[in-house]
Structure formats: C-alpha cells, structure tokens
Design a protein around this motif. Sequence first.
Motif, PDB file in Angstrom:
ATOM      1  N   LEU A 141       0.909  -1.125   0.167  1.00 33.23           N
ATOM      2  CA  LEU A 141       0.044  -0.065  -0.046  1.00 33.23           C
ATOM      3  C   LEU A 141       0.932   1.091  -0.023  1.00 33.23           C
ATOM      4  CD1 LEU A 141      -2.845   1.489   0.396  1.00 33.23           C
ATOM      5  CD2 LEU A 141      -2.576   1.217   2.914  1.00 33.23           C
ATOM      6  N   ARG A 142       1.770   1.338   0.905  1.00 32.40           N
ATOM      7  CA  ARG A 142       2.599   2.305   0.895  1.00 32.40           C
ATOM      8  C   ARG A 142       3.406   2.515  -0.642  1.00 32.40           C
ATOM      9  NH1 ARG A 142       7.600   2.374   5.207  1.00 32.40           N
ATOM     10  NH2 ARG A 142       8.257   0.697   3.747  1.00 32.40           N
ATOM     11  N   SER A 143       3.752   1.522  -1.313  1.00 31.13           N
ATOM     12  CA  SER A 143       4.314   1.752  -2.469  1.00 31.13           C
ATOM     13  C   SER A 143       3.552   2.229  -3.481  1.00 31.13           C
ATOM     14  CB  SER A 143       5.060   0.400  -2.824  1.00 31.13           C
ATOM     15  OG  SER A 143       6.168  -0.072  -2.065  1.00 31.13           O
ATOM     16  N   ALA A 144       2.261   1.695  -3.273  1.00 33.31           N
ATOM     17  CA  ALA A 144       1.168   2.262  -4.275  1.00 33.31           C
ATOM     18  C   ALA A 144       1.013   3.727  -4.177  1.00 33.31           C
ATOM     19  CB  ALA A 144      -0.122   1.401  -4.188  1.00 33.31           C
ATOM     20  N   THR A 150       6.554   6.978   4.528  1.00 33.66           N
ATOM     21  CA  THR A 150       5.272   7.200   5.483  1.00 33.66           C
ATOM     22  C   THR A 150       4.241   6.413   5.061  1.00 33.66           C
ATOM     23  OG1 THR A 150       6.259   9.530   5.223  1.00 33.66           O
ATOM     24  CG2 THR A 150       3.851   9.201   5.940  1.00 33.66           C
ATOM     25  N   PRO A 151       3.722   5.702   6.035  1.00 28.15           N
ATOM     26  CA  PRO A 151       4.046   5.607   7.340  1.00 28.15           C
ATOM     27  C   PRO A 151       5.483   4.944   7.524  1.00 28.15           C
ATOM     28  CG  PRO A 151       2.015   4.822   7.171  1.00 28.15           C
ATOM     29  CD  PRO A 151       2.441   4.875   5.765  1.00 28.15           C
ATOM     30  N   PRO A 152       6.335   5.227   8.568  1.00 25.91           N
ATOM     31  CA  PRO A 152       7.603   4.632   8.879  1.00 25.91           C
ATOM     32  C   PRO A 152       7.323   3.046   8.912  1.00 25.91           C
ATOM     33  CG  PRO A 152       7.452   6.534  10.270  1.00 25.91           C
ATOM     34  CD  PRO A 152       6.091   6.022   9.495  1.00 25.91           C
ATOM     35  N   SER A 166       4.388  -2.246  13.739  1.00 29.53           N
ATOM     36  CA  SER A 166       3.514  -2.178  14.957  1.00 29.53           C
ATOM     37  C   SER A 166       1.818  -2.391  14.618  1.00 29.53           C
ATOM     38  CB  SER A 166       3.717  -0.889  15.786  1.00 29.53           C
ATOM     39  OG  SER A 166       5.039  -0.720  16.218  1.00 29.53           O
ATOM     40  N   MET A 167       1.449  -1.814  13.616  1.00 29.97           N
ATOM     41  CA  MET A 167       0.104  -2.123  13.322  1.00 29.97           C
ATOM     42  C   MET A 167      -0.147  -3.563  12.946  1.00 29.97           C
ATOM     43  SD  MET A 167      -2.122  -0.219  10.411  1.00 29.97           S
ATOM     44  CE  MET A 167      -1.362   1.445  10.371  1.00 29.97           C
ATOM     45  N   ALA A 168       0.859  -4.124  12.018  1.00 33.53           N
ATOM     46  CA  ALA A 168       0.752  -5.356  11.695  1.00 33.53           C
ATOM     47  C   ALA A 168       0.668  -6.192  12.981  1.00 33.53           C
ATOM     48  CB  ALA A 168       1.518  -5.921  10.913  1.00 33.53           C
TER      49      ALA A 168
END
Length: 268
Positions: free
Chosen positions: A86-89, A95-97, A103-105
């Motif tokens: 998602l960050r790459s897309a 961002t997010p670091p 931590s979210m995962a």
Amino acid sequence: MARHLLFFATGALALTALPAMAQDGAGVLGALGDVFSDAAPGSDERASLSGRILQLVALMTVLSIAPGLLMIMTSFTRFVIVFSMLRSALGLNQTPPNMVLSSMALFMTFFVMQPVFEDAWEGGLQPLLNNAITEEQAIARIGDPFRDFMFANTRPRDIELFEGLAARADGTEPAPVPETAEDASWRSLIPAFMISELRRAFSIGFLIYLPFVAIDLIVASVLMSAGMMMLPPVLISLPFKVIFFVLIDGWYMLAGSLMESYVPLAGG
C-alpha cells in the motif's frame, strides 16, 4: 488480551537479557559446576537439577526463535506485506515508517490470533504452570490451536504439494490430501501456510495497486495533453492519491477486510 501482551513482553525482556547472560557465562558455568559437585553422582537432586537446566535451555531456545514463529505461523506476514505494498502504491517512500507499519501489523495479529492464544494458554501453558500435565503434553496442546488455524487458512493444493514432496523425499507413496488438521504434518503444513499467505498478500496488493495506477495514468494523460511533459506525473498524482485514500476511509476498509479474510476457528 492483556495477559498475552504481558507474556510476549516477558519474552522480549528475556531476549534482551541474553547478551548479558552470555558475557557472564563463565561465572554461571562455574556456579553450576559447584552445584553439581555438591550433588552426589546419580542422586535425585542431580537428576532434578539436570532437568531444570534442560528446561531453561529449551525455554531460551524457544524465546530466540519466537520472532520467526510469530511471522510464519500467524497472520503477521499477510498484514505487513499488504501494508508495504500500500505504501508503494501511494508513492510514499518512508510514510508511514516501517516501525508504524510493523506495530500495526503486530497488534492486528494479536487481535486475529487472540482465540488461538487463548486456547493455547488454557489448554497447554496454564496446566503446565500448575503442574497438571507434562512438558510433552503441553507442547502438543499448545501447538494444536496453531495447527487448526493454519490448516483452516491454507489451500489444499499447497498442502498437497508439500505432502507429495515429503513422500518423494522419504521414498514412499504420496499420502492423500489431509482432510483435518490432525492429519496434516507440521513438516508440510507450515511451508504450505507460508506460501498461501504470500499468495493472498500479493493478490490483495495487486487489487490495491489498481486504483492508484489509474490515478497515475489520468494525471499523466492530462499533463501530456496540456503540454507539460517535463513535469513528473508522480509529483502531481501523489496528493490526489493520498486524498482519495483518505476520503474512502482506506485504513478502515483495509484493516477490516484483512482481518475478515481469515477463517475463524470453531471455538473462537
């Protein structure tokens, strides 16, 4: 949930203490030598002490491989891969670091795996701490909930692949595809679960990429038609992709869909 977080935090503290224990290894070994010398050969005290030392070594070994087990036997792999894609897309490099995504995962993994952790605690670890069962029984009871979870979320085709490879390596006839978790061996189930998780994670990542690629194409077409060929399309499309993801409440939809993608256990 708090009890499991405390359990994993205790394991993390034990891992951080290992380097200091290694530095004082000579002193520890000397102390153990003194204790062994005080115990008579063949006595019950020496046998009991040897058993405790073996348990301590086994516990330290389990704690050292706990991060790997967390990644390969839980939902953590799918979550962290999807978040990275998602960050790459979105076109955001940092961002997010990584710490935030990991931590979210991790905490989403605790949420999804809570029924499994509860079953492992109540069926195996708690009776072991109360000296109600032996270590061998505890290991089997702790592993059964994880095996049920992995079997329920693994494609039969993937299990069949590794069962066939295992039979070929052993020189035996291929066994039929296991119909229950008890029939599946750890040797075949763990790698089958891993490739199933990777396949699903990349499939979800592909679906996530599509709308953002469409935004990039639209922006590039508009810039070409306006004669702004020297202006990078990514520079213009980035804020549109971010606001698009925010307006559709993307984090809510993605987190909910990821957690609902797992087959719940019968007892969970």
